[in-house]
Design an enzyme around this catalytic site. Structure first.
Site, PDB file in Angstrom:
ATOM      1  N   ALA A 136      64.099  -1.453  38.431  1.00 47.40           N
ATOM      2  CA  ALA A 136      63.253  -2.532  37.921  1.00 47.40           C
ATOM      3  C   ALA A 136      63.173  -2.409  36.406  1.00 47.40           C
ATOM      4  CB  ALA A 136      61.859  -2.446  38.533  1.00 47.40           C
ATOM      5  N   LYS A 137      62.670  -3.425  35.760  1.00 49.67           N
ATOM      6  CA  LYS A 137      62.470  -3.369  34.310  1.00 49.67           C
ATOM      7  C   LYS A 137      61.522  -4.487  33.911  1.00 49.67           C
ATOM      8  CE  LYS A 137      64.091  -0.967  30.713  1.00 49.67           C
ATOM      9  NZ  LYS A 137      64.610   0.415  30.681  1.00 49.67           N
ATOM     10  N   GLY A 138      60.865  -4.320  32.779  1.00 51.18           N
ATOM     11  CA  GLY A 138      59.969  -5.363  32.297  1.00 51.18           C
ATOM     12  C   GLY A 138      60.056  -5.480  30.793  1.00 51.18           C
TER      13      GLY A 138
END
Ligand code: NAD
Length: 435
Positions: free
Chosen positions: A124-126
Site C-alpha cells: 500500500a502507499k499514500g
C-alpha cells in the site's frame, strides 16, 4: 478546474511524470516490470494481471484552515495495491509532485518488496500533494489529522499500516496514531510504524532503511569484488535514507565524494566529512552552504566516476540518457523507482550492477514489521536484537535473489520480482477468488 485536479486526472490517464517531465509515469514503469516477470511465472501466470490492478484506491479531499484564516484544499491518496499476503503496508509521502499515478506505482513496489523479504504484508502507499516546507507545524498537523481521518475508513493495525516516506517523519506518525486512536476510542499504536520510541516506536527504525541499503551494497560488493573500504561513493538524496546510508559507507571506510539534495549538489574528491554534512543539513534544512565540499552542476554529479552510486531521493532519476554516461560499478537504489526499465537495460548492457529498490531499501519496512509485532505484544526488543534480525533477513533475501538471478540469467530486479510475484500469486491462488 483547479491545477490539483488537472494533475490528478492527467496522471490517471497516462503521459509523463510531473516529477521529472522526461521520465515515464511511475505506474507505467511498474507495469513494464511486471510484464518482464510474467514469462517466469509458469502456471501462476494466469494470475499476473492481478498485479496490474490495484485492489483499492481512495482519493480524499483534505481541507484545512490555514494560519491566515483562509481555507485550503489538498488532494490525498491511499492505494492498497494487493492484500493477498496480509494487511497493506507502505509509507505516506508529502511532496508537491505527488500524483495518483505515483502512489499507485509506489504501492505496487511495496507489494513486491514485502514479498521479496517475506514479510506477511500486502502493498500500500499514500500521499498528499503538498510542499511540507511551505506549511507551519500547525498546518502540517491539521493536514495530517484530516488526512488520517479521511483514510481512517481503510487503515488500521490489521488492515493497512502507514509509515513515513518522503516529507513525513516520526512526528507525522505520532499525529496519525493519535488521530486514529481518537476516532476508534482507544490507543492503537499498531496503526502506523516509524513512530517516536516513547509512543511504541522501535529502536533502529529510524536508521533501518539506510542500514539496509548499506547491507545490500556490501553484499553486492562482496560478490562483485568491489570492496567498501576505500570505495568512491556518490549519494543523491540526503534525508532519512541517503543520509544514513552515506554515514554507514563513511563509517565503513568508503569515500563519499559527492552528495545532492533539493538544495545543493556538492563534491569533494578527498571525501566528504559525512557527520559534519549531516549536522549542517539538520541545522539548515539542507546541504546548501555546507563548506566541506564544493558546488558542482547537477549533470556533472551524474558523470562522476564512482564505485557505488546510491540514488536515494525520488523516482525517475536514471533515464536512458544518464544510464549511457553514468560511470559507476554498482547502483544501489535507496529511493523507490529511480531507474526506468529502459535505463535498466542500458545499465545491464554496460555491465553496471543494479541492486533494485525492492531489495535494497527493504530494511525500512522490515524494521517497521518488527515495530508492529512489538506493538501487538507490548514487548520491546533491544537495538542489537533488531539490527541482528534485520541483518539476517536482508542477507538471506539477498542470497536467494542472487541465486535466482544466476539460475535464470536475469537481472537482480527481475530475480526479486520472480521471487516476490511467486509468493503473491501463490497466495492468491491458494486463497481463491471471492465469491
Ligand atoms: P526524506 O524526505 O527524508 O529525504 C528525501 C531527500 O531527497 C532529501 O534530502 C531531499 O532534499 C532530497 N530531494 C528531494 N528532491 C530532490 C531533487 N529534486 N533532487 C535531489 N534531491 C532531492 O525521504 P526519505 O525517507 O529519505 O526517502 C527517500 C527515498 O527513499 C524515497 O524514494 C522513498 O520512497 C524511499 N524509501 C524511504 C523509506 C523510509 O523508510 N524512509 C523506505 C523505503 C524507501
Amino acid at each position: 478546474m483547479s491545477s490539483s485536479h488537472t494533475q490528478a486526472n492527467t496522471a490517471a490517464v497516462g503521459g509523463l511524470s510531473f516529477l521529472n517531465p522526461a521520465a515515464p509515469e511511475p505506474w507505467a514503469s511498474f507495469v513494464e516490470q511486471i510484464d518482464r516477470v510474467a514469462p517466469h511465472m509458469g502456471p501462476l501466470s494466469k494470475w499476473v494481471d492481478t498485479l496490474k490492478h490495484p485492489k483499492r484506491i481512495l482519493i480524499v479531499d483534505v481541507p484545512i484552515v490555514r494560519d491566515d484564516g483562509s481555507v485550503a484544499h489538498y488532494e490525498g491518496y491511499r492505494v492498497q495495491h494487493n492484500l493477498s499476503r496480509g494487511p497493506g503496508k507502505g509509507g505516506v509521502r508529502f511532496h508537491p509532485a505527488v500524483t495518483l499515478n505515483e502512489v499507485m506505482a509506489l504501492s505496487g513496489w511495496m507489494t513486491i518488496k514485502n514479498a521479496a523479504v517475506n514479510l506477511p504484508y500486502g502493498g500500500a502507499k499514500g500521499g498528499i500533494r503538498i510542499d511540507p516546507r511551505a506549511h507551519s507545524r500547525g498546518e502540517l498537523q491539521r493536514i495530517t489529522r484530516r488526512f488520517t481521518s479521511e483514510i481512517g475508513l481503510i487503515i488500521g493495525p490489521e488492515k493497512d499500516i502507514p509509515a513515513p516516506d518522503v516529507g513525513t517523519n516520526e512526528q507525522t506518525m505520532a499525529w496519525m496514531m493519535d488521530t486514529y486512536s481518537m476516532n476508534v476510542g482507544s490507543t492503537a499504536t499498531g496503526v502506523v510504524t516509524g513512530k517516536p520510541i516513547p509512543l511504541g516506536g522501535s529502536l533502529g527504525r529510524h536508521e533501518a532503511t539506510g542500514r539496509g541499503v548499506f547491507i545490500a551494497a556490501r553484499e553486492a560488493g562482496r560478490r562483485s569484488n568491489v570492496p567498501i573500504a576505500g570505495a568512491r561513493v556518490v549519494v543523491q538524496g540526503f534525508g532519512n535514507v541517503g543520509g544514513i546510508a552515506a554515514r554507514m559507507f563513511h563509517e565503513a571506510g568508503a569515500r563519499v565524494i559527492a552528495l545532492q539534495d533539493h538544495s545543493a549538489t556538492l563534491s569533494n574528491e578527498a571525501g566528504i566529512d559525512v557527520p559534519a554534512a549531516l549536522a549542517h543539513a539538520a541545522a539548515n534544512g539542507g546541504l546548501a552552504g555546507f563548506a566541506g565540499a564544493a558546488p558542482i552542476s547537477v549533470e556533472d554529479f551524474w558523470l562522476l566516476s564512482s564505485d557505488y552510486l546510491v540514488p536515494a531521493a525520488l523516482e525517475g532519476q536514471i533515464l536512458p540518457e544518464r544510464a549511457r554516461t553514468i560511470s559507476t560499478k554498482i547502483v544501489v537504489e535507496g529511493a523507490n523507482g529511480p531507474t526506468t526499465p529502459a535505463a535498466d537495460d542500458i545499465l545491464r548492457d554496460r555491465g553496471i550492477l543494479v541492486v533494485p529498490d525492492v531489495l535494497a531499501n527493504a530494511g525500512g519496512v522490515t524494521v517497521s514489521y518488527f515495530e508492529w509485532v512489538q506493538d501487538f505484544s507490548s514487548f520491546f526488543w533491544s537495538e542489537d536484537e533488531i539490527n541482528a534480525r534485520l541483518e539476517r533477513i536482508m542477507v538471506g533475501a539477498f542470497e536467494a535473489i542472487w541465486q535466482m538471478a544466476e539460475e535464470r540469467k536475469v537481472s537482480l530486479r527481475t530475480a526479486t520480482f520472480i521471487i516476490a510475484c511467486q509468493r503473491v500469486l501463490a497466495a492468491r491462488e491458494q486463497r481463491g477468488l471471492y465469491p
